[in-house]
Scaffold this active site. Structure first.
Site, mmCIF file in Angstrom:
data_model
loop_
_atom_site.group_PDB
_atom_site.id
_atom_site.type_symbol
_atom_site.label_atom_id
_atom_site.label_comp_id
_atom_site.label_asym_id
_atom_site.label_seq_id
_atom_site.Cartn_x
_atom_site.Cartn_y
_atom_site.Cartn_z
ATOM 1 N N ARG A 151 5.948 -2.816 -1.895
ATOM 2 C CA ARG A 151 7.185 -1.805 -2.107
ATOM 3 C C ARG A 151 6.563 -1.096 -3.311
ATOM 4 N NH1 ARG A 151 9.786 -6.728 -1.903
ATOM 5 N NH2 ARG A 151 11.370 -6.730 -0.104
ATOM 6 N N LYS A 175 12.157 -8.075 -4.907
ATOM 7 C CA LYS A 175 13.700 -8.090 -5.029
ATOM 8 C C LYS A 175 14.230 -9.599 -5.248
ATOM 9 C CE LYS A 175 14.474 -4.240 -1.850
ATOM 10 N NZ LYS A 175 15.322 -3.761 -0.820
ATOM 11 N N HIS A 244 6.770 4.061 1.266
ATOM 12 C CA HIS A 244 7.359 3.281 2.162
ATOM 13 C C HIS A 244 6.809 3.802 3.530
ATOM 14 C CE1 HIS A 244 10.253 0.191 1.587
ATOM 15 N NE2 HIS A 244 10.749 0.461 2.854
ATOM 16 N N ARG A 247 3.722 1.566 3.700
ATOM 17 C CA ARG A 247 4.145 0.173 4.099
ATOM 18 C C ARG A 247 4.776 -0.352 5.422
ATOM 19 N NH1 ARG A 247 7.183 -4.570 1.658
ATOM 20 N NH2 ARG A 247 9.374 -4.731 2.136
ATOM 21 N N HIS A 270 10.593 -9.994 2.925
ATOM 22 C CA HIS A 270 12.078 -9.884 3.536
ATOM 23 C C HIS A 270 12.669 -11.123 3.356
ATOM 24 C CE1 HIS A 270 10.850 -6.134 6.047
ATOM 25 N NE2 HIS A 270 11.177 -5.774 4.710
ATOM 26 N N TYR A 279 10.659 -3.748 13.329
ATOM 27 C CA TYR A 279 8.839 -3.342 13.706
ATOM 28 C C TYR A 279 8.697 -3.676 15.029
ATOM 29 C CZ TYR A 279 8.663 -2.364 8.869
ATOM 30 O OH TYR A 279 9.019 -1.806 7.736
#
Length: 304
Positions: A151, A175, A244, A247, A270, A279
């Site tokens: 990220r 995150k 992004h 990514r 994630h 994806y």
């Protein structure tokens, strides 16, 4: 009914809880604050009760009005998620005993698939035109995002102690302050080595950040976005280039080759595999293109 005086402190207390106890990032806190403020304003406009008196029916009314005013289903989904989390906090504190957002769902909206670059486009994009320090830095950043799926927030916060060139690996903090160890591809390692050779020229303040501005300070996410957009335009990339998108390209190409959804989930950081599953739609689109171009019965009739 208006918001009672005590309720005006509840959102502030909630945001402090997210910052100190859950240690969420500044940007995540901003999203929570904006979403709750947006709902507060809508409740007041409709003259509906505040947090203590809000029920499921009234919340649905507010959500319907926000949707009618143009707020997308995706934005409403995030707003309702913030509201549910907010009420969990209010329940914990004993300020309310209900959660009106539990059964309320956002209107469905079409999920936009992420934009990617194909390998040929990336080869063109990732070929530096010169050996200037700013060029070496920028291309090292692009190589690293595409190589390891970072990220942009993880890229700008990356410190020297987190990279191991000998082992071709790095450790990032994502995150929720979660760390993960990632591999680096050969091209990314080489690009990073070239940048690190000239990095001391800009490191006037003994910064530990891997990527520095010409002033010697750590880069911001906005400056990274601007630099990548510049190179995309300069090198004639198809569509806008942004972190992004690189990514997304990393995830799509890796999944296309490996078919290992769990591994891609871990590499991307994630927490929920449903986020990674988008994806698989990209991969299916690629398969459909191959099928339509190659299968005799699938080819479209040429136009007259």
């Amino acid at each position: 009914m208006a918001f009672c005086p005590d309720e005006s402190f509840w959102v502030d207390a909630f945001l402090r809880h997210l910052k100190t106890e859950r240690q969420l990032s500044y940007h995540t806190l901003q999203h929570y604050g904006r979403d709750l403020q947006k709902l507060t304003e809508q409740l007041q406009q409709l003259e509906l009760p505040g947090w203590a008196g809000l029920n499921e029916k009234r919340l649905r009314q507010a959500v319907a009005m926000l949707h009618g005013n143009g707020l997308s289903g995706r934005s409403l989904h995030r707003l309702l998620s913030a509201t549910r989390t907010f009420y969990h906090f209010l329940n914990r504190e004993g300020w309310v005993e209900h959660n009106p957002a539990v059964a309320v769902q956002a209107p469905k909206s079409g999920r936009r698939l992420p934009s990617t670059l194909n390998p040929d486009q990336l080869n063109q994009l990732l070929t530096p035109p010169d050996e200037e320090p700013i060029t070496l830095r920028d291309f090292a950043m692009m190589e690293l995002v595409y190589s390891s799926g970072l990220r942009v927030s993880e890229l700008v916060s990356l410190e020297m102690s987190a990279i191991d060139l000998g082992d071709a690996s790095l450790r990032v903090t994502g995150k929720g302050r979660k760390t993960r160890d990632l591999p680096m591809g050969r091209q990314a390692v080489q690009a990073l080595k070239r940048w690190l050779q000239v990095r001391p020229l800009w490191n006037r303040h003994a910064s530990s950040a891997v990527f520095l501005s010409q002033r010697g300070t750590a880069l911001t996410t906005r400056s990274v976005e601007q630099r990548m957009a510049h190179w995309g335009e300069y090198l004639g990339a198809q569509g806008r280039v942004y972190p992004h998108r690189l990514r997304h390209s990393f995830a799509s190409h890796l999944l296309e080759s490996s078919q290992d959804l769990r591994a891609v989930q871990e590499l991307l950081g994630h927490s929920d595999i449903s986020t990674t599953q988008i994806y698989t739609h990209l991969d299916f689109q690629h398969l459909m293109q191959v099928y339509e171009q190659a299968h005799p019965r699938a080819r479209r009739k040429p136009r007259d």
